[in-house]
Design a protein around this motif. Structure first.
Motif, mmCIF file in Angstrom:
data_model
loop_
_atom_site.group_PDB
_atom_site.id
_atom_site.type_symbol
_atom_site.label_atom_id
_atom_site.label_comp_id
_atom_site.label_asym_id
_atom_site.label_seq_id
_atom_site.Cartn_x
_atom_site.Cartn_y
_atom_site.Cartn_z
ATOM 1 N N ASN A 81 37.158 34.969 31.093
ATOM 2 C CA ASN A 81 38.395 34.399 30.566
ATOM 3 C C ASN A 81 39.651 34.949 31.228
ATOM 4 O O ASN A 81 40.691 34.286 31.232
ATOM 5 N N GLY A 82 39.535 36.161 31.803
ATOM 6 C CA GLY A 82 40.741 36.795 32.322
ATOM 7 C C GLY A 82 40.871 36.835 33.826
ATOM 8 O O GLY A 82 41.880 37.345 34.338
ATOM 9 N N SER A 83 39.899 36.313 34.558
ATOM 10 C CA SER A 83 39.976 36.439 36.020
ATOM 11 C C SER A 83 39.745 35.106 36.741
ATOM 12 O O SER A 83 39.318 35.097 37.894
ATOM 13 N N LYS A 84 40.007 34.005 36.073
ATOM 14 C CA LYS A 84 39.753 32.693 36.685
ATOM 15 C C LYS A 84 40.479 32.543 38.016
ATOM 16 O O LYS A 84 41.677 32.765 38.121
ATOM 17 N N GLY A 85 39.709 32.184 39.052
ATOM 18 C CA GLY A 85 40.283 31.957 40.367
ATOM 19 C C GLY A 85 40.667 33.210 41.128
ATOM 20 O O GLY A 85 41.235 33.125 42.215
ATOM 21 N N ASP A 86 40.360 34.381 40.588
ATOM 22 C CA ASP A 86 40.753 35.640 41.225
ATOM 23 C C ASP A 86 39.690 36.051 42.243
ATOM 24 O O ASP A 86 38.607 36.508 41.884
ATOM 25 N N ALA A 87 40.013 35.913 43.501
ATOM 26 C CA ALA A 87 39.052 36.198 44.578
ATOM 27 C C ALA A 87 38.864 37.685 44.816
ATOM 28 O O ALA A 87 38.036 38.069 45.647
ATOM 29 N N ASN A 88 39.609 38.526 44.094
ATOM 30 C CA ASN A 88 39.466 39.973 44.251
ATOM 31 C C ASN A 88 38.820 40.623 43.028
ATOM 32 O O ASN A 88 38.889 41.843 42.857
ATOM 33 N N ALA A 89 38.200 39.819 42.179
ATOM 34 C CA ALA A 89 37.571 40.336 40.964
ATOM 35 C C ALA A 89 36.052 40.316 41.092
ATOM 36 O O ALA A 89 35.468 39.338 41.563
ATOM 37 N N LEU A 90 35.413 41.389 40.654
ATOM 38 C CA LEU A 90 33.967 41.504 40.680
ATOM 39 C C LEU A 90 33.470 42.030 39.334
ATOM 40 O O LEU A 90 34.204 42.711 38.616
ATOM 41 N N MET A 91 32.234 41.721 38.992
ATOM 42 C CA MET A 91 31.619 42.223 37.768
ATOM 43 C C MET A 91 30.196 42.671 38.051
ATOM 44 O O MET A 91 29.404 41.933 38.637
ATOM 45 N N VAL A 92 29.854 43.870 37.622
ATOM 46 C CA VAL A 92 28.482 44.369 37.728
ATOM 47 C C VAL A 92 27.642 43.721 36.631
ATOM 48 O O VAL A 92 28.114 43.499 35.515
ATOM 49 N N MET A 93 26.398 43.399 36.934
ATOM 50 C CA MET A 93 25.495 42.793 35.953
ATOM 51 C C MET A 93 24.065 43.095 36.355
ATOM 52 O O MET A 93 23.822 43.836 37.294
ATOM 53 N N GLY A 94 23.112 42.525 35.610
ATOM 54 C CA GLY A 94 21.726 42.732 35.969
ATOM 55 C C GLY A 94 20.778 42.203 34.921
ATOM 56 O O GLY A 94 21.174 41.419 34.044
ATOM 57 N N ARG A 251 19.972 45.235 39.436
ATOM 58 C CA ARG A 251 21.413 45.139 39.200
ATOM 59 C C ARG A 251 22.064 44.357 40.323
ATOM 60 O O ARG A 251 21.618 44.395 41.472
ATOM 61 N N GLY A 252 23.107 43.642 39.971
ATOM 62 C CA GLY A 252 23.803 42.823 40.955
ATOM 63 C C GLY A 252 25.286 42.736 40.657
ATOM 64 O O GLY A 252 25.821 43.490 39.839
ATOM 65 N N VAL A 253 25.935 41.786 41.317
ATOM 66 C CA VAL A 253 27.381 41.643 41.163
ATOM 67 C C VAL A 253 27.751 40.168 41.214
ATOM 68 O O VAL A 253 27.154 39.386 41.966
#
Length: 320
Positions: A81-94, A251-253
């Motif tokens: 919700n807070g980073s729409k269209g932000d090409a410099n944003a990443l999130m760790v997941m897995g 884990r990924g991103v």
């Protein structure tokens, strides 16, 4: 200074990893969402990746935002919700996030954000507090058969790989998986504290999270979820103890929603570059992670297949 002399100087500085800040003017200022509290596997992975991105000079700076809870669903919602269209944003997941989505059915799922890369794979290890009267996995199983609720399993959020593994173990030894007493924690740091304090009977997580406590004798490792013993780690597998359970973690991103194909490609190239850095190689060795880089359509399909596989395992183990 002549142009050829300047270029040679810059090349030498780059090789030494000491390019001046001005040379990084076009590098990204990245924001890393870590959807877990400090101290766990996602936190360690996110910060190791950030360091590698800077080491590889793919990023000028990396800032971190920890937002734990609900197997990463709270951080995922904030990121989406807070980073729409932000090409410099990443999130760790897995894998843990997938399990949490299956069990929790949050309003925001992974289809709202952009897959970038799988980074590592790792198996879970189960440990006992050093002071525990139980000494082996056989002891745990015996106690669980007598009274399933008396064995408190501690680990990550509901739906995590250690939660699924606990249910699989119960089923494999003839105990109703729905009767296991699983205590979910918001982050690896909380789970570790609970194990060390003897507040749970047995704990599970990736080996890297418990390694220092196992080496110093504060935890006793009694089983890993791998098919074969892990190199350099003298811990028996569940299979060799007669418990037919094998399950891995990875884990990924991901990137932000709404980025363009070109921006996704650029982020992917940055991640690939980071995984070739000295800093990343050191993190792999330090944490006992297995490199498992996967990008593009192959990663998209892998995540879809993992959802289906985990859902089937969880249903079979009585978790759904």
């Amino acid at each position: 200074m002549r142009r050829d002399t300047f270029l040679r100087s810059m090349a030498a500085l780059a090789a030494a990893g000491v390019l001046p800040q001005a040379a990084l003017a076009n590098a990204a200022n990245l924001k890393m969402m870590i959807p877990a509290n400090p101290g766990g596997g996602w936190d360690t992975t996110g910060r190791a990746l950030g360091k590698a991105l800077q080491d590889a000079q793919a990023a000028a700076t990396v800032s971190y935002d920890n937002k734990g809870g609900a197997a990463g669903a709270i951080g995922l919602a904030q990121f989406a919700n807070g980073s729409k269209g932000d090409a410099n944003a990443l999130m760790v997941m897995g894998a843990v996030m997938l399990g949490g989505i299956i069990t929790g059915k949050p309003p925001v799922s992974l289809d709202k954000v952009t897959p970038i890369a799988r980074l590592t794979s790792e198996y879970n290890v189960f440990v006992l507090p050093a002071s525990s009267p139980l000494k082996t996995m056989a002891d745990v199983v015996e106690q669980m058969k007598k009274d399933p609720g008396s064995v408190k399993w501690g680990g990550g959020s509901r739906g995590s790989t250690e939660h699924i593994a606990a249910a699989m173990i119960a089923r494999a030894v003839g105990v109703d998986p729905s009767k296991i007493n699983y205590v979910a924690f918001r982050g690896g740091g909380e789970a570790t504290a609970a194990i060390l304090g003897g507040n749970v009977t047995i704990g599970g997580s990736g080996y890297s999270e418990f390694a220092e406590y196992i080496k110093t004798g504060k935890m006793r490792a009694i089983g890993v979820t791998s098919d074969k013993r892990l190199a350099g780690i003298d811990v028996p597998t569940l299979k060799e103890q007669g418990i037919d359970v094998v399950i891995g973690n990875w884990r990924g991103v991901y990137g932000a929603p709404g980025i363009t194909p070109e921006q996704r490609k650029a982020l992917t190239e940055m991640i690939v570059k980071a995984t070739k850095s000295k800093a990343w190689a050191e993190s792999l060795e330090k944490n006992g992670w297995t490199p498992a880089l996967m990008t593009g359509p192959a990663f998209d399909k892998f995540v879809d297949d993992e959802f289906a596989s985990l859902r089937a395992v969880m249903a079979k183990s009585g978790m759904l």
